[in-house]
Design a protein around this motif. Structure first.
Motif, PDB file in Angstrom:
ATOM      1  N   UNK A 113      -2.525  -0.332 -13.597  1.00  0.00           N
ATOM      2  CA  UNK A 113      -4.027  -0.883 -13.271  1.00  0.00           C
ATOM      3  C   UNK A 113      -4.115  -1.386 -12.039  1.00  0.00           C
ATOM      4  N   UNK A 114      -2.875  -2.025 -11.439  1.00  0.00           N
ATOM      5  CA  UNK A 114      -2.918  -2.838 -10.277  1.00  0.00           C
ATOM      6  C   UNK A 114      -2.396  -1.596  -8.988  1.00  0.00           C
ATOM      7  N   UNK A 115      -1.797  -0.647  -9.351  1.00  0.00           N
ATOM      8  CA  UNK A 115      -1.495   0.448  -8.325  1.00  0.00           C
ATOM      9  C   UNK A 115      -2.994   1.178  -8.228  1.00  0.00           C
ATOM     10  N   UNK A 116      -3.619   1.528  -9.255  1.00  0.00           N
ATOM     11  CA  UNK A 116      -4.697   2.299  -9.137  1.00  0.00           C
ATOM     12  C   UNK A 116      -6.182   1.326  -8.290  1.00  0.00           C
ATOM     13  N   UNK A 117      -5.966   0.105  -8.335  1.00  0.00           N
ATOM     14  CA  UNK A 117      -6.631  -0.664  -7.596  1.00  0.00           C
ATOM     15  C   UNK A 117      -6.014  -1.397  -6.540  1.00  0.00           C
ATOM     16  N   UNK A 118      -5.279  -0.820  -5.927  1.00  0.00           N
ATOM     17  CA  UNK A 118      -4.485  -1.660  -4.706  1.00  0.00           C
ATOM     18  C   UNK A 118      -5.322  -2.035  -3.819  1.00  0.00           C
ATOM     19  N   UNK A 119      -6.319  -1.266  -3.446  1.00  0.00           N
ATOM     20  CA  UNK A 119      -7.417  -1.659  -2.351  1.00  0.00           C
ATOM     21  C   UNK A 119      -7.972  -3.016  -2.795  1.00  0.00           C
ATOM     22  N   UNK A 120      -8.332  -3.124  -3.944  1.00  0.00           N
ATOM     23  CA  UNK A 120      -8.837  -4.441  -4.446  1.00  0.00           C
ATOM     24  C   UNK A 120      -8.183  -5.761  -4.279  1.00  0.00           C
ATOM     25  N   UNK A 121      -6.751  -5.069  -4.843  1.00  0.00           N
ATOM     26  CA  UNK A 121      -5.551  -6.231  -4.415  1.00  0.00           C
ATOM     27  C   UNK A 121      -5.445  -6.862  -3.263  1.00  0.00           C
ATOM     28  N   UNK A 122      -5.294  -5.817  -2.380  1.00  0.00           N
ATOM     29  CA  UNK A 122      -5.062  -6.169  -1.043  1.00  0.00           C
ATOM     30  C   UNK A 122      -6.124  -6.968  -0.394  1.00  0.00           C
ATOM     31  N   UNK A 123      -7.596  -6.779  -0.690  1.00  0.00           N
ATOM     32  CA  UNK A 123      -8.662  -7.254  -0.335  1.00  0.00           C
ATOM     33  C   UNK A 123      -8.684  -8.521  -0.661  1.00  0.00           C
ATOM     34  N   UNK A 124      -8.177  -8.712  -1.933  1.00  0.00           N
ATOM     35  CA  UNK A 124      -8.231 -10.003  -2.671  1.00  0.00           C
ATOM     36  C   UNK A 124      -7.301 -11.039  -1.907  1.00  0.00           C
ATOM     37  N   UNK A 125      -6.140 -10.603  -1.615  1.00  0.00           N
ATOM     38  CA  UNK A 125      -5.051 -11.401  -0.719  1.00  0.00           C
ATOM     39  C   UNK A 125      -5.692 -11.792   0.517  1.00  0.00           C
ATOM     40  N   UNK A 126      -6.616 -10.841   1.121  1.00  0.00           N
ATOM     41  CA  UNK A 126      -7.068 -11.104   2.456  1.00  0.00           C
ATOM     42  C   UNK A 126      -8.482 -12.312   2.393  1.00  0.00           C
ATOM     43  N   UNK A 127      -8.839 -12.358   1.152  1.00  0.00           N
ATOM     44  CA  UNK A 127     -10.038 -13.180   0.974  1.00  0.00           C
ATOM     45  C   UNK A 127      -9.363 -14.594   0.604  1.00  0.00           C
ATOM     46  N   UNK A 128      -8.128 -14.759   0.065  1.00  0.00           N
ATOM     47  CA  UNK A 128      -7.451 -15.800  -0.327  1.00  0.00           C
ATOM     48  C   UNK A 128      -6.960 -16.841   0.944  1.00  0.00           C
ATOM     49  N   UNK A 129      -6.051 -15.787   1.609  1.00  0.00           N
ATOM     50  CA  UNK A 129      -5.219 -16.358   2.816  1.00  0.00           C
ATOM     51  C   UNK A 129      -5.315 -15.399   4.031  1.00  0.00           C
TER      52      UNK A 129
END
Length: 179
Positions: A113-129
Motif C-alpha cells: 500500500x505504501x509503494x502504491x501511494x508513495x506520492x502521498x507518503x513523500x508529500x506527507x514528509x514534506x508537510x511535516x518537515x
C-alpha cells in the motif's frame, strides 16, 4: 557563544522489513553520498530490527544521532535528530508521520500500500518537515493537506508563484506559532 536553534530533524526514513528503502528524505549534509545514506539506513535497521517497537516508539543512539522508531506490519518508520535534540520532539515527529501515513492509507499500512501511494507518503514528509525544520505534527492537518494537494490539480510547488510560496510559508509559520 552558544546558538539556540529550533529543533531540527536530520532525516525521515521509511524502510521495509528487509531494511530496503520505501521512502527516505535527508535534511542535512551529514550523509553526503547515496552510499553513505544507504550505509546509515543499514546500520539503523540492523541495530533496531531485534527490538519490538510495535506498540510504543523506541529511542536509540547511533553515531551521534538520536533515532526514534516504530514498526507496523512490514514497515519501519524512523526519525533521526542530532544527539542534542529533544527526544520528545523527535518522537512527536515520528508519531505525526506514523499517524498521517495511517490516515492516508486508510489503516492499510503495509509495504504494498505504501509503494502504491508513495506520492502521498513523500508529500506527507514534506508537510511535516521542511529543510529539517518541523512544520506540522497534527496528523489530521497533515493528511488533510496531502489529500487536498493530491486531488487538487493546482500548480505543483515548483510552479507556484513567489507570492503563493510566501503565503504558504506564512501560513505554516503562523500555525506553528499559534500552537
Amino acid at each position: 557563544m552558544s546558538t539556540e536553534t529550533c529543533p531540527s530533524v536530520r532525516n525521515i526514513l521509511l524502510l521495509d522489513s528487509d531494511g530496503k528503502r520505501v521512502a527516505v528524505k535527508y535534511f542535512t549534509e551529514d550523509w553526503p553520498t547515496n552510499s553513505a545514506k544507504e550505509n546509515f539506513e543499514k546500520v539503523v535497521f540492523t541495530k533496531t530490527q531485534k527490538t519490538n517497537a510495535r506498540t510504543e516508539a523506541e529511542i536509540a543512539m547511533f553515531e551521534n544521532n538520536i533515532v526514534v522508531y516504530k514498526f507496523v506490519q512490514d514497515l519501519h518508520f524512523f526519525v533521526t535528530g542530532g544527539d542534542n535534540e529533544n527526544e520528545l520532539i523527535l518522537a512527536t515527529v515520528l508519531q505525526a508521520f506514523f499517524d498521517s501515513v495511517g490516515l492516508l492509507l486508510r489503516g492499510n499500512v503495509d509495504k504494498k500500500e505504501a509503494l502504491e501511494n508513495l506520492d502521498l507518503i513523500l508529500l506527507c514528509i514534506d508537510e511535516i518537515v521542511d529543510g529539517g525544520i518541523v512544520l506540522e505534527t497534527d496528523p489530521n492537518v497533515i493528511a488533510g493537506k496531502v489529500a487536498s494537494n493530491s486531488i487538487d490539480s493546482g500548480a505543483p510547488l515548483s510552479e507556484q508563484t513567489l507570492s503563493q510560496a510566501l503565503a504558504t510559508a506564512r501560513e505554516h509559520l503562523a500555525r506553528s506559532l499559534l500552537k
